[in-house]
Scaffold this motif. Structure first.
Motif, mmCIF file in Angstrom:
data_model
loop_
_atom_site.group_PDB
_atom_site.id
_atom_site.type_symbol
_atom_site.label_atom_id
_atom_site.label_comp_id
_atom_site.label_asym_id
_atom_site.label_seq_id
_atom_site.Cartn_x
_atom_site.Cartn_y
_atom_site.Cartn_z
ATOM 1 N N ARG A 193 -24.859 56.388 -73.320
ATOM 2 C CA ARG A 193 -25.386 55.817 -72.074
ATOM 3 C C ARG A 193 -24.298 55.611 -71.023
ATOM 4 O O ARG A 193 -24.572 55.227 -69.894
ATOM 5 N N HIS A 194 -23.049 55.859 -71.406
ATOM 6 C CA HIS A 194 -21.904 55.705 -70.513
ATOM 7 C C HIS A 194 -21.842 54.277 -69.951
ATOM 8 O O HIS A 194 -21.722 54.050 -68.753
ATOM 9 N N VAL A 195 -21.925 53.313 -70.870
ATOM 10 C CA VAL A 195 -21.932 51.901 -70.507
ATOM 11 C C VAL A 195 -20.860 51.181 -71.321
ATOM 12 O O VAL A 195 -20.739 51.396 -72.531
ATOM 13 N N ALA A 196 -20.096 50.317 -70.653
ATOM 14 C CA ALA A 196 -19.083 49.512 -71.328
ATOM 15 C C ALA A 196 -19.290 48.048 -70.975
ATOM 16 O O ALA A 196 -19.575 47.709 -69.817
ATOM 17 N N THR A 197 -19.153 47.175 -71.976
ATOM 18 C CA THR A 197 -19.283 45.738 -71.734
ATOM 19 C C THR A 197 -18.184 45.004 -72.497
ATOM 20 O O THR A 197 -17.618 45.522 -73.466
ATOM 21 N N ARG A 198 -17.891 43.792 -72.035
ATOM 22 C CA ARG A 198 -17.029 42.898 -72.809
ATOM 23 C C ARG A 198 -17.701 41.540 -72.888
ATOM 24 O O ARG A 198 -18.026 40.952 -71.851
ATOM 25 N N ASP A 199 -17.906 41.083 -74.099
ATOM 26 C CA ASP A 199 -18.589 39.813 -74.336
ATOM 27 C C ASP A 199 -19.933 39.762 -73.602
ATOM 28 O O ASP A 199 -20.329 38.730 -73.057
ATOM 29 N N GLY A 200 -20.599 40.915 -73.566
ATOM 30 C CA GLY A 200 -21.917 40.989 -72.955
ATOM 31 C C GLY A 200 -21.921 41.215 -71.457
ATOM 32 O O GLY A 200 -22.985 41.420 -70.867
ATOM 33 N N HIS A 201 -20.745 41.212 -70.835
ATOM 34 C CA HIS A 201 -20.664 41.398 -69.388
ATOM 35 C C HIS A 201 -20.322 42.858 -69.067
ATOM 36 O O HIS A 201 -19.381 43.422 -69.652
ATOM 37 N N PRO A 202 -21.054 43.488 -68.149
ATOM 38 C CA PRO A 202 -20.791 44.899 -67.840
ATOM 39 C C PRO A 202 -19.419 45.107 -67.199
ATOM 40 O O PRO A 202 -18.943 44.268 -66.438
ATOM 41 N N LEU A 203 -18.809 46.226 -67.510
ATOM 42 C CA LEU A 203 -17.521 46.598 -66.946
ATOM 43 C C LEU A 203 -17.723 47.777 -65.999
ATOM 44 O O LEU A 203 -18.325 48.787 -66.378
ATOM 45 N N ASN A 204 -17.244 47.650 -64.787
ATOM 46 C CA ASN A 204 -17.375 48.710 -63.790
ATOM 47 C C ASN A 204 -16.146 49.615 -63.878
ATOM 48 O O ASN A 204 -15.160 49.434 -63.166
#
Length: 221
Positions: A138-149
């Motif tokens: 999905r080309h999605v990255a998060t840290r501790d549930g928060h999205p990373l741009n």
């Protein structure tokens, strides 16, 4: 993930390459079988996307060469021939997948991503370490549930580090896996990208520098 795209239809090859780069893949392009053989001889690719009917050495011959080398590169063959016999023949050469033209680009991306996950050792479609979750499909990255741009290159560097599983990754290895063949080996692009990636990941620090060795995400487990 580093990918080779080889197709004598230049517009198609360039379009596919540009599209894959938007999914944070490092992509090299060539337009004939001779160029493809030259590149697989000097570079390590996760996936090779090969047109079967290229001039010079055919995609079949390049596929056979990759298979015989034991390099572990996964091969996706492209062809205008849609018959079952053609598909069976292509897979019999050692190809890992087969896609007929015309194709939907979304399907091509999905197949390339799936082949990349079948590298040795096999990797899951979602990587998670130290609160960082990377959903490659999905080309999605998060840290501790928060999205990373993240930019495509930042995503690619993070992917390489996550795949390493805590192993130290040298700057040279990052340059080889996250940049294409035109990257300047003397550039500071790796250092700059890691620096901006660190800022976006926030605190506590996830990416650590190992002096005179490279970078690792978290610590050895």
């Amino acid at each position: 993930m580093r990918v080779l795209v080889a197709d004598d239809e230049r517009l198609l090859a360039d379009t596919v390459a540009e599209g894959l780069r938007r999914f944070s893949m490092a992509v090299d392009v060539c337009y004939d079988g001779d160029g493809a053989l030259e590149r697989v001889g000097v570079n390590r690719y996760d996936v090779a996307v090969l047109d079967r009917d290229m001039p010079g050495h055919t995609g079949d011959e390049v596929c056979r060469s990759i298979t015989d080398s034991g390099a572990g590169t996964r091969v996706l063959l492209l062809t205008a021939a849609a018959g079952i016999r053609d598909r069976v023949e292509g897979l019999g050469l050692g190809a890992d997948d087969y896609l007929t033209k015309p194709f939907a680009f979304a399907e091509l991306v999905a197949r390339v991503q799936a082949l990349g996950r079948r590298s040795a050792p096999a990797l899951p479609p979602v990587l998670a370490r130290h609160g960082v979750v990377l959903d490659v499909a999905r080309h999605v990255a998060t840290r501790d549930g928060h999205p990373l741009n993240l930019s495509p290159k930042e995503f690619a560097v993070l992917h390489v580090l996550m795949r390493a599983g805590g192993r130290v990754v040298s700057a040279e290895e990052l340059l080889e896996q996250a940049w294409d063949e035109f990257a300047d080996p003397f550039t500071n692009a790796v250092r700059v990208t890691v620096m901006t990636l660190r800022k976006k990941l926030g605190q506590p620090a996830v990416i650590h520098t190992v002096p005179k060795a490279g970078y690792r995400i978290g610590g050895p487990e």
